[in-house]
Design an enzyme around this catalytic site. Sequence first.
Site, PDB file in Angstrom:
ATOM      1  CD  GLU A 143      -2.703  -0.768  -0.097  1.00  0.00           C
ATOM      2  OE1 GLU A 143      -3.404   0.156  -0.399  1.00  0.00           O
ATOM      3  OE2 GLU A 143      -2.675  -1.507  -1.144  1.00  0.00           O
ATOM      4  CD  GLU A 144       2.559   3.740   3.862  1.00  0.00           C
ATOM      5  OE1 GLU A 144       3.104   4.785   3.222  1.00  0.00           O
ATOM      6  OE2 GLU A 144       1.756   3.950   4.639  1.00  0.00           O
ATOM      7  CB  SER A 145       6.596   2.029  -1.379  1.00  0.00           C
ATOM      8  OG  SER A 145       6.749   0.799  -1.153  1.00  0.00           O
TER       9      SER A 145
END
Length: 239
Positions: A130-132
């Site tokens: 989700e972050e990167s």
Amino acid sequence: TPTYRPYLAQKKSGYTPTFTNINPETIVLDPKATAKRNKAQMLINLGMPEEAQLEIVAMEDEANTKEELVIVSLLYSEVDDYYQSIKVAQGLGLPQANRLSYPKGFQEFVVPYSKKYGVDELLVYSIIREESRFQKDVVSPADAVGLMQLIPPTARTVARQIGINGFSTAMLTIPRINIEMGIFYFKQVLDKFNGDVELALASYNAGPHRAADWKTRFYGLEKDEFIEEVPFRETRNYI
């Protein structure tokens, strides 16, 4: 294709989705696609991932079926380009594509540091996704860097806590360092909310003060209801 929370909602409603089963090892491709797959696989086996990626890109550009795209996604994952692997796989609606859409990238770092700091390994992969999207050098508008997207001031504090000397922002592009720091920080967030995963995720995404406010405002709700009450769409989707 349902993700985690929609899947739980479907189970509550008594609906079980069905999908066509495809085995990537037995997919029959047309001769042109087969040649590109074989060439890409040969280059991967020879330790030439950049050259292999050129063949994978060409195969993606000419793909006509979902089955071909499953192979394309699989090949991207074999050259550690999880961003492209996810991008190709996530819209196909096939069980094999779902697995490719949620990869276990950088296992050599995630596994030991998850054990070291006591965080669920699968949760770490989810956060990285989700972050990167598993990109080691992506930078957000808030200047968060790399896999688990720590901002430099937070990373500097974490570096001191885990004994990294001479920290610089450039270190956040090194997967081993970034992943250890991200897991350590998430463990702190998790402990702050007494192991409540959903609140910890809300905090990681939207900040601890907002998560603490939502904990008070929506106290007593079941988790699926709590998530729907979170006022930020990004954070709802993130959880």
